[in-house]
Design a protein around this motif. Structure first.
Motif, mmCIF file in Angstrom:
data_model
loop_
_atom_site.group_PDB
_atom_site.id
_atom_site.type_symbol
_atom_site.label_atom_id
_atom_site.label_comp_id
_atom_site.label_asym_id
_atom_site.label_seq_id
_atom_site.Cartn_x
_atom_site.Cartn_y
_atom_site.Cartn_z
ATOM 1 N N GLY A 169 0.811 -1.208 0.000
ATOM 2 C CA GLY A 169 0.000 0.000 0.000
ATOM 3 C C GLY A 169 0.850 1.266 0.000
ATOM 4 O O GLY A 169 1.989 1.270 -0.485
ATOM 5 N N ARG A 170 0.296 2.337 0.545
ATOM 6 C CA ARG A 170 0.975 3.636 0.517
ATOM 7 C C ARG A 170 2.039 3.713 1.608
ATOM 8 O O ARG A 170 2.053 4.600 2.465
ATOM 9 N N LEU A 171 2.955 2.764 1.535
ATOM 10 C CA LEU A 171 4.021 2.689 2.528
ATOM 11 C C LEU A 171 4.921 3.922 2.449
ATOM 12 O O LEU A 171 5.386 4.433 3.478
ATOM 13 N N TYR A 172 5.163 4.399 1.231
ATOM 14 C CA TYR A 172 5.984 5.599 1.074
ATOM 15 C C TYR A 172 5.344 6.777 1.808
ATOM 16 O O TYR A 172 6.028 7.539 2.494
ATOM 17 N N CYS A 173 4.030 6.926 1.673
ATOM 18 C CA CYS A 173 3.352 8.069 2.285
ATOM 19 C C CYS A 173 3.484 8.043 3.803
ATOM 20 O O CYS A 173 3.808 9.049 4.427
ATOM 21 N N GLY A 174 3.202 6.902 4.400
ATOM 22 C CA GLY A 174 3.175 6.832 5.851
ATOM 23 C C GLY A 174 4.522 6.761 6.516
ATOM 24 O O GLY A 174 4.659 7.146 7.684
ATOM 25 N N TRP A 175 5.552 6.285 5.807
ATOM 26 C CA TRP A 175 6.837 6.038 6.446
ATOM 27 C C TRP A 175 7.969 6.920 5.926
ATOM 28 O O TRP A 175 9.019 7.003 6.571
ATOM 29 N N LEU A 176 7.798 7.548 4.762
ATOM 30 C CA LEU A 176 8.898 8.322 4.193
ATOM 31 C C LEU A 176 8.505 9.743 3.798
ATOM 32 O O LEU A 176 9.287 10.672 4.017
ATOM 33 N N CYS A 177 7.355 9.934 3.207
ATOM 34 C CA CYS A 177 7.001 11.194 2.558
ATOM 35 C C CYS A 177 7.227 12.409 3.456
ATOM 36 O O CYS A 177 6.648 12.501 4.543
ATOM 37 N N PRO A 178 8.061 13.372 3.038
ATOM 38 C CA PRO A 178 8.298 14.561 3.862
ATOM 39 C C PRO A 178 7.066 15.437 4.011
ATOM 40 O O PRO A 178 6.938 16.157 5.001
ATOM 41 N N HIS A 179 6.153 15.380 3.037
ATOM 42 C CA HIS A 179 4.915 16.153 3.169
ATOM 43 C C HIS A 179 4.034 15.561 4.267
ATOM 44 O O HIS A 179 3.451 16.293 5.075
ATOM 45 N N PHE A 180 3.941 14.240 4.310
ATOM 46 C CA PHE A 180 3.085 13.609 5.309
ATOM 47 C C PHE A 180 3.619 13.820 6.720
ATOM 48 O O PHE A 180 2.845 13.909 7.676
ATOM 49 N N SER A 181 4.931 13.918 6.873
ATOM 50 C CA SER A 181 5.481 14.216 8.194
ATOM 51 C C SER A 181 5.067 15.610 8.654
ATOM 52 O O SER A 181 4.818 15.839 9.846
ATOM 53 N N VAL A 182 4.965 16.556 7.706
ATOM 54 C CA VAL A 182 4.454 17.884 8.041
ATOM 55 C C VAL A 182 2.972 17.801 8.407
ATOM 56 O O VAL A 182 2.518 18.444 9.363
ATOM 57 N N VAL A 183 2.212 17.013 7.644
ATOM 58 C CA VAL A 183 0.788 16.823 7.936
ATOM 59 C C VAL A 183 0.593 16.382 9.378
ATOM 60 O O VAL A 183 -0.216 16.950 10.129
ATOM 61 N N GLU A 184 1.332 15.371 9.784
ATOM 62 C CA GLU A 184 1.171 14.838 11.132
ATOM 63 C C GLU A 184 1.615 15.835 12.201
ATOM 64 O O GLU A 184 0.989 15.932 13.269
ATOM 65 N N THR A 185 2.681 16.579 11.923
ATOM 66 C CA THR A 185 3.153 17.563 12.897
ATOM 67 C C THR A 185 2.128 18.662 13.119
ATOM 68 O O THR A 185 1.801 19.005 14.268
ATOM 69 N N ILE A 186 1.593 19.232 12.040
ATOM 70 C CA ILE A 186 0.595 20.293 12.168
ATOM 71 C C ILE A 186 -0.690 19.738 12.770
ATOM 72 O O ILE A 186 -1.354 20.402 13.579
ATOM 73 N N ASN A 187 -1.067 18.503 12.406
ATOM 74 C CA ASN A 187 -2.235 17.868 13.028
ATOM 75 C C ASN A 187 -2.097 17.826 14.548
ATOM 76 O O ASN A 187 -3.035 18.125 15.292
ATOM 77 N N THR A 188 -0.923 17.417 15.010
ATOM 78 C CA THR A 188 -0.684 17.296 16.444
ATOM 79 C C THR A 188 -0.793 18.649 17.141
ATOM 80 O O THR A 188 -1.397 18.763 18.217
ATOM 81 N N LEU A 189 -0.209 19.679 16.529
ATOM 82 C CA LEU A 189 -0.265 21.012 17.127
ATOM 83 C C LEU A 189 -1.706 21.534 17.169
ATOM 84 O O LEU A 189 -2.141 22.107 18.176
ATOM 85 N N MET A 190 -2.456 21.353 16.078
ATOM 86 C CA MET A 190 -3.850 21.800 16.053
ATOM 87 C C MET A 190 -4.693 21.036 17.061
ATOM 88 O O MET A 190 -5.605 21.606 17.687
ATOM 89 N N LEU A 191 -4.418 19.743 17.218
ATOM 90 C CA LEU A 191 -5.162 18.947 18.181
ATOM 91 C C LEU A 191 -4.946 19.471 19.594
ATOM 92 O O LEU A 191 -5.884 19.560 20.394
ATOM 93 N N ARG A 192 -3.716 19.847 19.901
ATOM 94 C CA ARG A 192 -3.435 20.390 21.229
ATOM 95 C C ARG A 192 -4.033 21.779 21.416
ATOM 96 O O ARG A 192 -4.388 22.164 22.531
ATOM 97 N N ALA A 193 -4.166 22.517 20.329
ATOM 98 C CA ALA A 193 -4.692 23.878 20.430
ATOM 99 C C ALA A 193 -6.211 23.912 20.483
ATOM 100 O O ALA A 193 -6.793 24.740 21.196
ATOM 101 N N SER A 194 -6.876 23.017 19.732
ATOM 102 C CA SER A 194 -8.329 23.136 19.577
ATOM 103 C C SER A 194 -9.110 21.863 19.857
ATOM 104 O O SER A 194 -10.343 21.900 19.885
#
Length: 338
Positions: free
Chosen positions: A107-132
């Motif tokens: 499957g989308r192993l590249y997306c979940g384990w390597l993609c630099p864009h997805f790492s940004v997605v998860e980081t911003i998700n975490t910050l927004m979750l803590r904020a709101s």
């Protein structure tokens, strides 16, 4: 006997609690390493195209198509076509075949384990979750205030002071790095160090930073789900392989989900960065990135359950049986096929 049984049951949560944490630590290490590679690849000429020189660099060596000799009249059209075939199309096809072969199986192993864009997605998700309390501005409702292990999760609006700067910082980093894939990195970084980029460099960095900032703030996982061609092709070839690795759900034990978190809430639903329901059929998991966060959350929430978690990665016959469970009328046929 009762004392021995109680001791054995006490050991299970300790064993299960370590596995999901280790999985996510490994994934984070892969993401961080690939992000560093994404930033440094142009610096060491591992991969980039130099607009000034008019040729690419690959693994520290110049990569030319051999058309200069054709333009100069030193070779004919047939030899020039052969150069393009051998130096461009065959490598691209081989790389695509390898990439899609991995996607077909995992499957989308590249997306979940390597993609630099997805790492940004998860980081911003975490910050927004803590904020709101929501991982995205487009989430309809605030997520239940619980961690997968049952601890309360608290929100603090002061985290918004980090959300926007983080998105802009990531966008600026991406803009600069993308420019180094097109121009000599020494020139780009040197001009930035002297605060004297050329007009075109400043326009590219400024425009890319604005666009990427908006994307990181408002459309992160939406881009991954609906606009990323790399992810789309991985999903298409994965969805067509019934033996591919998929998140399997033990439906016979589905009642245990009622005790997953307070108020019958599911930890796996809350942690998915793509906002999917991991217990659903495969076609509804079309954009699953195989990040394994749902598996980790399930393992944490079921740490005291002697039967273990309800979510596991499955493949081959187990993957077909997992899908058959959603189609009662076809279950016997699927079992005969297995």
């Amino acid at each position: 006997m009762n004392g021995a049984g109680s001791a054995a049951r006490r050991v299970i949560p300790i064993r299960n609690a370590g596995a999901p944490a280790a999985l996510q630590r490994r994934r984070l290490a892969w993401q961080a390493g690939f992000f560093v590679l994404f930033v440094l690849a142009p610096v060491f000429d591992l991969f980039r195209y130099d607009l000034n020189a008019g040729h690419a660099w690959l693994l520290g060596m110049e990569w030319r198509l051999g058309l200069d000799d054709f333009i100069a009249g030193r070779i004919g059209a047939g030899e020039a076509a052969g150069n393009v075939l051998l130096r461009l199309f065959l490598p691209l096809l081989a790389g695509a075949a390898l990439f899609l072969g991995v996607a077909r199986r995992w499957g989308r192993l590249y997306c979940g384990w390597l993609c630099p864009h997805f790492s940004v997605v998860e980081t911003i998700n975490t910050l927004m979750l803590r904020a709101s309390g929501k991982p995205s501005l487009w989430e309809r409702e605030i997520l239940p205030p619980w961690q997968p292990d049952g601890r309360p999760r608290r929100t603090d609006r002061r985290w918004w002071l980090l959300v926007v700067p983080a998105a802009v910082a990531f966008a600026l980093c991406w803009a600069v790095v993308l420019l180094t894939y097109l121009l000599p990195p020494a020139e780009v970084y040197g001009n930035l160090w002297r605060a004297a980029p050329t007009r075109n460099q400043a326009l590219f960095i400024g425009a890319a930073t604005v666009v990427l900032s908006l994307e990181f703030l408002f459309a992160r996982h939406l881009f991954c789900r609906y606009a990323c061609a790399v992810g789309l092709f991985q999903s298409l070839i994965w969805i067509g392989n019934r033996d591919a690795m998929v998140v399997g759900f033990q439906r016979a034990r589905g009642a245990a989900c009622n005790d997953c978190l307070p108020d019958r809430q599911a930890a796996c639903d809350m942690v998915c960065p793509m906002r999917l329901n991991p217990r659903n059929i495969k076609r509804h998991m079309f954009t699953c990135t195989q990040c394994g966060q749902c598996l980790s959350a399930c393992a944490e929430s079921q740490a005291d359950n002697p039967d273990g978690p309800l979510l596991h990665w499955v493949a081959a016959a187990a993957a077909r049986r997992n899908e058959a469970g959603f189609r009662p009328g076809n279950r016997l046929a699927d079992e005969r096929e297995n």
